[in-house]
Design a protein around this motif. Structure first.
Motif, PDB file in Angstrom:
ATOM      1  N   GLN A 100       0.832  -1.200   0.000  1.00 17.31           N
ATOM      2  CA  GLN A 100       0.000   0.000   0.000  1.00 17.31           C
ATOM      3  C   GLN A 100       0.867   1.250   0.000  1.00 17.31           C
ATOM      4  O   GLN A 100       0.591   2.203  -0.726  1.00 17.31           O
ATOM      5  N   GLU A 101       1.922   1.262   0.813  1.00 12.39           N
ATOM      6  CA  GLU A 101       2.820   2.417   0.855  1.00 12.39           C
ATOM      7  C   GLU A 101       3.538   2.596  -0.478  1.00 12.39           C
ATOM      8  O   GLU A 101       3.741   3.723  -0.936  1.00 12.39           O
ATOM      9  N   LYS A 102       3.901   1.497  -1.118  1.00 13.57           N
ATOM     10  CA  LYS A 102       4.530   1.589  -2.442  1.00 13.57           C
ATOM     11  C   LYS A 102       3.553   2.231  -3.427  1.00 13.57           C
ATOM     12  O   LYS A 102       3.926   3.121  -4.193  1.00 13.57           O
ATOM     13  N   LEU A 103       2.295   1.789  -3.415  1.00 18.13           N
ATOM     14  CA  LEU A 103       1.297   2.368  -4.313  1.00 18.13           C
ATOM     15  C   LEU A 103       1.096   3.857  -4.034  1.00 18.13           C
ATOM     16  O   LEU A 103       0.942   4.658  -4.960  1.00 18.13           O
ATOM     17  N   LEU A 104       1.115   4.227  -2.764  1.00 17.25           N
ATOM     18  CA  LEU A 104       0.960   5.633  -2.404  1.00 17.25           C
ATOM     19  C   LEU A 104       2.134   6.463  -2.912  1.00 17.25           C
ATOM     20  O   LEU A 104       1.942   7.539  -3.487  1.00 17.25           O
ATOM     21  N   HIS A 105       3.357   5.975  -2.728  1.00 18.20           N
ATOM     22  CA  HIS A 105       4.543   6.695  -3.219  1.00 18.20           C
ATOM     23  C   HIS A 105       4.476   6.847  -4.736  1.00 18.20           C
ATOM     24  O   HIS A 105       4.811   7.903  -5.279  1.00 18.20           O
ATOM     25  N   GLU A 106       4.048   5.794  -5.435  1.00 13.27           N
ATOM     26  CA  GLU A 106       3.916   5.865  -6.888  1.00 13.27           C
ATOM     27  C   GLU A 106       2.851   6.885  -7.291  1.00 13.27           C
ATOM     28  O   GLU A 106       3.026   7.634  -8.259  1.00 13.27           O
ATOM     29  N   SER A 113       1.472  15.406  -6.227  1.00 12.76           N
ATOM     30  CA  SER A 113       1.321  15.903  -4.860  1.00 12.76           C
ATOM     31  C   SER A 113       0.616  14.856  -4.006  1.00 12.76           C
ATOM     32  O   SER A 113      -0.112  14.005  -4.528  1.00 12.76           O
ATOM     33  N   GLU A 114       0.827  14.956  -2.701  1.00 11.91           N
ATOM     34  CA  GLU A 114       0.149  14.043  -1.778  1.00 11.91           C
ATOM     35  C   GLU A 114      -1.360  14.278  -1.797  1.00 11.91           C
ATOM     36  O   GLU A 114      -2.141  13.338  -1.717  1.00 11.91           O
ATOM     37  N   ALA A 115      -1.765  15.545  -1.933  1.00  9.55           N
ATOM     38  CA  ALA A 115      -3.199  15.868  -1.927  1.00  9.55           C
ATOM     39  C   ALA A 115      -3.910  15.228  -3.119  1.00  9.55           C
ATOM     40  O   ALA A 115      -4.999  14.667  -2.964  1.00  9.55           O
ATOM     41  N   GLU A 116      -3.314  15.302  -4.290  1.00 13.80           N
ATOM     42  CA  GLU A 116      -3.947  14.714  -5.472  1.00 13.80           C
ATOM     43  C   GLU A 116      -3.888  13.185  -5.410  1.00 13.80           C
ATOM     44  O   GLU A 116      -4.849  12.502  -5.770  1.00 13.80           O
ATOM     45  N   ALA A 117      -2.786  12.635  -4.932  1.00  7.38           N
ATOM     46  CA  ALA A 117      -2.655  11.178  -4.807  1.00  7.38           C
ATOM     47  C   ALA A 117      -3.704  10.619  -3.854  1.00  7.38           C
ATOM     48  O   ALA A 117      -4.227   9.521  -4.059  1.00  7.38           O
ATOM     49  N   ALA A 118      -4.053  11.386  -2.811  1.00 10.97           N
ATOM     50  CA  ALA A 118      -5.033  10.935  -1.812  1.00 10.97           C
ATOM     51  C   ALA A 118      -6.415  10.724  -2.411  1.00 10.97           C
ATOM     52  O   ALA A 118      -7.247  10.028  -1.829  1.00 10.97           O
ATOM     53  N   ARG A 119      -6.669  11.291  -3.582  1.00 10.85           N
ATOM     54  CA  ARG A 119      -7.952  11.068  -4.262  1.00 10.85           C
ATOM     55  C   ARG A 119      -8.040   9.647  -4.823  1.00 10.85           C
ATOM     56  O   ARG A 119      -9.121   9.198  -5.192  1.00 10.85           O
ATOM     57  N   TRP A 120      -6.898   8.947  -4.869  1.00 16.03           N
ATOM     58  CA  TRP A 120      -6.869   7.626  -5.503  1.00 16.03           C
ATOM     59  C   TRP A 120      -6.286   6.533  -4.624  1.00 16.03           C
ATOM     60  O   TRP A 120      -6.640   5.373  -4.780  1.00 16.03           O
ATOM     61  N   VAL A 121      -5.389   6.882  -3.718  1.00 13.36           N
ATOM     62  CA  VAL A 121      -4.685   5.872  -2.918  1.00 13.36           C
ATOM     63  C   VAL A 121      -4.631   6.312  -1.462  1.00 13.36           C
ATOM     64  O   VAL A 121      -4.184   7.419  -1.159  1.00 13.36           O
ATOM     65  N   ALA A 122      -5.072   5.425  -0.573  1.00 12.33           N
ATOM     66  CA  ALA A 122      -5.064   5.704   0.868  1.00 12.33           C
ATOM     67  C   ALA A 122      -3.721   5.317   1.481  1.00 12.33           C
ATOM     68  O   ALA A 122      -2.913   4.612   0.873  1.00 12.33           O
ATOM     69  N   THR A 123      -3.509   5.749   2.699  1.00 11.59           N
ATOM     70  CA  THR A 123      -2.330   5.321   3.445  1.00 11.59           C
ATOM     71  C   THR A 123      -2.539   3.879   3.905  1.00 11.59           C
ATOM     72  O   THR A 123      -3.670   3.374   3.920  1.00 11.59           O
ATOM     73  N   ALA A 124      -1.486   3.247   4.330  1.00  8.54           N
ATOM     74  CA  ALA A 124      -1.598   1.875   4.849  1.00  8.54           C
ATOM     75  C   ALA A 124      -2.471   1.835   6.100  1.00  8.54           C
ATOM     76  O   ALA A 124      -3.152   0.843   6.347  1.00  8.54           O
ATOM     77  N   THR A 185     -10.880  11.246  -0.426  1.00 10.58           N
ATOM     78  CA  THR A 185     -10.663  12.403   0.446  1.00 10.58           C
ATOM     79  C   THR A 185     -11.944  12.860   1.132  1.00 10.58           C
ATOM     80  O   THR A 185     -11.884  13.553   2.144  1.00 10.58           O
ATOM     81  N   ALA A 186     -13.103  12.472   0.609  1.00 13.10           N
ATOM     82  CA  ALA A 186     -14.380  12.832   1.220  1.00 13.10           C
ATOM     83  C   ALA A 186     -14.865  11.773   2.211  1.00 13.10           C
ATOM     84  O   ALA A 186     -15.875  11.965   2.891  1.00 13.10           O
ATOM     85  N   ASP A 187     -14.149  10.670   2.327  1.00  9.82           N
ATOM     86  CA  ASP A 187     -14.506   9.545   3.195  1.00  9.82           C
ATOM     87  C   ASP A 187     -13.955   9.807   4.600  1.00  9.82           C
ATOM     88  O   ASP A 187     -12.746   9.900   4.792  1.00  9.82           O
ATOM     89  N   PRO A 188     -14.828   9.908   5.608  1.00  4.68           N
ATOM     90  CA  PRO A 188     -14.344  10.191   6.970  1.00  4.68           C
ATOM     91  C   PRO A 188     -13.379   9.138   7.507  1.00  4.68           C
ATOM     92  O   PRO A 188     -12.551   9.433   8.373  1.00  4.68           O
ATOM     93  N   ARG A 189     -13.434   7.914   6.992  1.00  4.52           N
ATOM     94  CA  ARG A 189     -12.510   6.859   7.448  1.00  4.52           C
ATOM     95  C   ARG A 189     -11.069   7.178   7.076  1.00  4.52           C
ATOM     96  O   ARG A 189     -10.142   6.649   7.679  1.00  4.52           O
ATOM     97  N   MET A 190     -10.864   8.033   6.106  1.00  2.00           N
ATOM     98  CA  MET A 190      -9.509   8.374   5.655  1.00  2.00           C
ATOM     99  C   MET A 190      -8.870   9.448   6.522  1.00  2.00           C
ATOM    100  O   MET A 190      -7.710   9.796   6.324  1.00  2.00           O
ATOM    101  N   ARG A 191      -9.586   9.965   7.490  1.00  2.00           N
ATOM    102  CA  ARG A 191      -9.066  11.066   8.330  1.00  2.00           C
ATOM    103  C   ARG A 191      -8.611  10.590   9.691  1.00  2.00           C
ATOM    104  O   ARG A 191      -8.625  11.339  10.650  1.00  2.00           O
ATOM    105  N   GLN A 192      -8.236   9.365   9.822  1.00  4.86           N
ATOM    106  CA  GLN A 192      -7.810   8.819  11.125  1.00  4.86           C
ATOM    107  C   GLN A 192      -6.443   9.298  11.502  1.00  4.86           C
ATOM    108  O   GLN A 192      -5.595   9.578  10.764  1.00  4.86           O
TER     109      GLN A 192
END
Length: 192
Positions: A100-106, A113-124, A185-192
């Motif tokens: 998951q972290e590899k996918l996020l870095h990619e 940017s991290e902000a744009e990537a967050a629209r497609w890939v979550a953190t581990a 980014t609109a999913d509250p579960r992603m704001r942990q």
């Protein structure tokens, strides 16, 4: 002797190698090898899915490590869809935190940017894939079939920008799927 070739390409190669050495040294100083950071080798044991994998492939960790209730709903839906000639391929299922972290870095590299990537890939830490609670269904016919019939199995598309991403919502069989989030980014579960 210079036979008309510019010395500039050699200077550029030298600057590039200096940059690689400096970045590699910084990564090593931070406790990460350049090869480890840039390569981050992952494979099926981390959730990489071989081509042609279906929801019935128990030998593939990305399928076998899915939440059993999600996997059961997927298999039930896939069995019924097969009657219409539709096969549910898995393009992604369970993922290790490393993958998951590899996918996020990619994604950060791809999207800039991290902000744009967050629209497609979550953190581990926030990914439903790492928890085994999400599956990305391959094949346009399978995604289309699930869009029409998935709620009856409790399978819901969660993000409007990801027509392939499904999660189990058991109450959907009675009430229908809840409204989709525009993106993660609109999913509250992603704001942990």
């Amino acid at each position: 002797m210079n036979y008309g070739k510019s010395a500039r390409p050699a200077a550029r190669r030298t600057r590039l190698w200096i940059l690689v050495v400096v970045l590699g040294g910084a990564l090593i100083a931070a406790g990460t090898s350049a090869a480890g950071f840039l390569g981050r080798a992952t494979g099926p044991a981390d959730g990489v899915v071989p081509d042609g994998t279906t929801v019935f492939d128990d030998g593939v960790p990305a399928v076998a490590k899915l939440n059993p209730a999600l996997l059961g709903a997927l298999r039930s839906a896939a069995t019924d869809a097969a009657g219409s000639g539709v096969t549910f391929y898995v393009s992604s299922g369970w993922r290790s935190p490393k993958y998951q972290e590899k996918l996020l870095h990619e994604a950060v590299s791809d999207y800039g940017s991290e902000a744009e990537a967050a629209r497609w890939v979550a953190t581990a830490e926030t990914s439903a894939h790492v928890a085994g609670d999400a599956v990305d269904v391959g094949g346009a016919d399978a995604a289309s079939w699930l869009a029409r019939h998935g709620a009856g199995y409790g399978l819901c598309q969660v993000y409007a920008n990801e027509s392939w991403h499904y999660e189990l919502r058991p109450e959907a069989a009675r009430k229908g799927c809840p409204p989709m989030y525009a993106d993660p980014t609109a999913d509250p579960r992603m704001r942990q």
